[in-house]
Design an enzyme around this catalytic site. Structure first.
Site, PDB file in Angstrom:
ATOM      1  CB  SER A 562      -6.376  -3.454  -0.630  1.00 24.32           C
ATOM      2  OG  SER A 562      -6.003  -4.803  -0.450  1.00 24.32           O
ATOM      3  CE  LYS A 605      -2.421  -3.931   1.772  1.00 26.67           C
ATOM      4  NZ  LYS A 605      -3.643  -3.315   1.204  1.00 26.67           N
TER       5      LYS A 605
END
Length: 690
Positions: A562, A605
């Site tokens: 990611s 996030k």
């Protein structure tokens, strides 16, 4: 194995006298079909002056339910109707119950495997239940006889035997005292010897007591009693040792000299015998030892299994009953790794005579499912019995949490055990305050208090890390990008990534050096980034070394891909000497062609970026519908979805005209393919992360 008669009169001289004539059935055949079950997972009903507003159902987190609190929601009586989601599994359970088939359910913990197994027992006809009696065998006491009778008759037969034994003992006691009185009288008045009378009385007493023990052996033991059972048996044998699963015979230290307990009295039923005509549930099936799995397979095949002592050194190992009926439906369950250590023959037996089903982790988010989640809250409150009901806003927050935990757009989580735990914690908080209803604030507090130990550890680590965080007061910096990651499953964290370009130190082609305890997938992501850089850069990369540092990653290192767009942005910034905005954070994977691919944990996030003070965050376009951040963060941060590395650089890089020149060059290389993707707003069918 013969079957016990329903006659209440005992026949202690011959246990076989209780057996029916040859050809007589031990229990009625299941002629009656199961109740109509096509309405499994019934529609949500409400009580009182409340209703369902179908016009607002799509936009309302309650699916159109207009309720003041969960007390207005009807909870179904049948357990099978309380199951949320798992439509395929429920359908298989229904068919398996009707056709008496075995089932293996594999899936994540907390998705309803045990609840479905218990629901199956409620679907089986209780008219077929039987009692099981164990008799002494006069020919061989180490081979007790077994008889079955319809449920409820076992108690009558045992009581009749006990009554006759009691009358017999009374007569023997009366006779014993008459004889003792006569002997004592003779010793006192005729022989004039008191000591002789006392000794004679003691011998007579012991003789009567010793010989009377054989009479108690004629009373059968009620091994299985279903007299008060309202549903078919459900036995959870998860983690059971051999004796608890297969039955056992207790050890008797006084087995010799006629002083021991009769063998049939020491026989104990196991889970397979107790689940006769019902359901045997074994979770984590692979934890059973191989021998137990083999014997379990035999019991499934034969429908009966003899009970013997499981310890080779015990006196119980000498005892082995006639076969005891164990005609159960086997429901095996576990995670994916459960099949690795499962006996192949046992699995083959289940597949050959039943079904295998994989449990869903999520369910599509529809108004009807939202209403069922509201009913789930009402069910948990009712089951607990001590929690205040939840008001409508509290239920909305719980449904929003179910969407967040799904980790998949337009879906709700089906890991309902954890969600039920959140319900109970929220209810406990409300109760401690003395509130009549559980509110949204109680649910928000519960979300913080109900974290797992691992999550608490991670949150503590992140909090301590802030004291030594490598921040920057600059508005822009070359080769430095704020990346985002998830730790512990539910906690987001911001991790800076730095890049530096140096002349190659070896005579061969330049290399890429990445530090920060990268794991395999992260290393592969760096390799993919190097392909993109070589393709889009005008620089001769063979003469340069690229140094990439994942800062403050800790002992856990970096796993996953990611951070791909973060790495690419940092390297391109360092290579082109163009600064990156420092009020920006980003997450996303990359293909070797520069497409931004979806990643997991975007909600956590984004919240981490907001907590760190970032004003903007870049996420993959494919993750746009996965974002379900808390309301407090919505005004703090701008979310920018992208589908290609050129869009990332357009937002992240600072400076004119260098940035415009670089982005234009990237777009000219990708050409019409990029334009088509940008117009469609997707990444060309990229898979959604799980």
């Amino acid at each position: 194995m013969s079957n016990e008669s329903t006659d209440d009169e005992p026949h202690h001289d011959d246990p076989d006298a209780d057996a029916p004539e040859e050809g007589e059935e031990s229990a009625p055949e299941p002629a009656e079909p199961l109740d109509e079950l096509d309405d499994l997972g019934s529609e949500v009903g409400v009580e009182g002056d409340v209703s369902i507003n179908e016009d607002d159902a799509e936009d309302d987190l309650l699916g159109g339910l207009e309720i003041p609190d969960t007390s207005a929601i009807e909870v179904p009586d049948r357990l099978v109707d309380q199951v949320i989601g798992q439509s395929e599994a429920r359908d298989i359970i229904m068919r398996a119950a009707k056709q008496h088939r075995h089932v293996m359910m594999i899936g994540s913990p907390g998705t309803g495997k045990s609840m479905l197994a218990k629901a199956m027992s409620h679907l089986l006809p209780k008219e077929n239940l039987q009692d099981v009696l164990v008799y002494n065998n006069p020919d061989d006491s180490n081979e007790p006889k077994v008889r079955t009778v319809p449920a409820g008759k076992g108690e009558q037969i045992v009581e009749a035997h006990q009554e006759e034994a009691r009358k017999r003992n009374q007569m023997r006691s009366f006779l014993m005292w008459i004889i003792i009185l006569l002997v004592v009288g003779y010793a006192l008045f005729m022989a004039h010897n008191v000591l002789l009378g006392v000794l004679a009385a003691g011998v007579i007493y012991l003789a009567f007591r010793y010989t009377d023990r054989g009479g108690d052996a004629m009373v059968p033991k009620l091994l299985i009693n279903n007299a008060d059972s309202q549903t078919a048996p459900f036995e959870d044998a998860t983690g059971a040792h051999a004796g608890a699963l297969l039955g056992d015979v207790r050890h008797d230290p006084f087995q010799s000299g006629g002083m021991g307990t009769p063998s049939h009295e020491r026989v104990e039923a196991g889970a397979i015998q107790k689940s006769h005509k019902g359901v045997l549930f074994v979770d984590e099936i692979n934890t059973l030892d191989v021998r137990s799995q083999q014997k379990l397979m035999t019991a499934i095949q034969e429908g009966e299994f003899s009970i013997t002592g499981q310890s080779e050194r015990s006196s119980g190992a000498m005892v082995q009953t006639e076969p005891v009926p164990c005609d159960f439906i086997m429901v095996a369950a576990g995670n994916m790794d459960a099949m690795e250590n499962m006996h192949p023959a046992l699995r083959s037996r289940i597949r050959g005579y039943g079904y295998e089903v994989y449990m869903d982790d999520t369910i599509e988010d529809t108004p009807e499912m939202r209403r069922k989640y509201a009913r789930f809250v009402a069910q948990e409150v009712e089951k607990d019995g001590q929690l205040p009901h939840f008001d409508d806003d509290a239920v909305r927050e719980l449904i929003l949490e179910a969407k967040r935990r799904a980790g998949r757009k337009d879906h709700l989580t089906l890991e309902l055990r954890d969600l039920g735990g959140l319900v109970r914690v929220a209810g406990d908080i409300a109760r401690s305050k003395g509130n009549e209803l559980t509110t949204r604030d109680d649910v928000l507090q519960a979300k913080k208090r109900s974290r797992s130990i691992e999550q608490q550890f991670v949150d503590n680590y992140i909090e301590r890390r802030k004291d030594y965080e490598l921040g920057t007061s600059e508005q822009e910096a070359v080769g430095r990008v704020n990346g985002l990651a998830v730790m512990g499953g539910d906690s987001g964290i911001m991790l800076p990534v730095m890049a530096e370009i140096t002349p190659a130190q070896s005579q061969e082609e330049g290399r890429i050096y990445a530090t920060g305890q990268l794991k395999e997938m992260a290393e592969e992501a760096v390799e993919n980034v190097s392909a993109i850089i070589k393709k889009f850069s005008d620089e001769n990369m063979s003469e340069k070394d690229v140094h990439i540092q994942f800062v403050q990653t800790g002992e856990g290192g970096v796993d996953g891909d990611s951070a791909s767009i973060t790495v690419a942005t940092a390297v391109i910034s360092a290579l082109e000497d163009i600064p990156v905005a420092q009020d920006l954070a980003m997450t996303g994977s990359l293909s070797v062609r520069g497409d931004v691919l979806p990643v997991g944990g975007v909600t956590h996030k984004i919240e981490a970026a907001a907590k760190a003070g970032c004003k903007r965050v870049i996420i993959p376009k494919a993750n746009e519908q996965d974002v379900m951040i808390e309301d407090e963060y919505r005004e703090q941060i701008e979310i920018i979805p992208v589908s290609h590395i050129s869009e990332v650089l357009d937002v992240a890089l600072v400076g004119e005209p260098e940035k415009d020149s670089l982005v234009a060059r990237l777009k000219s290389i990708t050409g019409k393919a990029l334009e088509g993707q940008t117009e469609s707003g997707t990444t060309g069918g990229s898979p959604s992360p799980q």
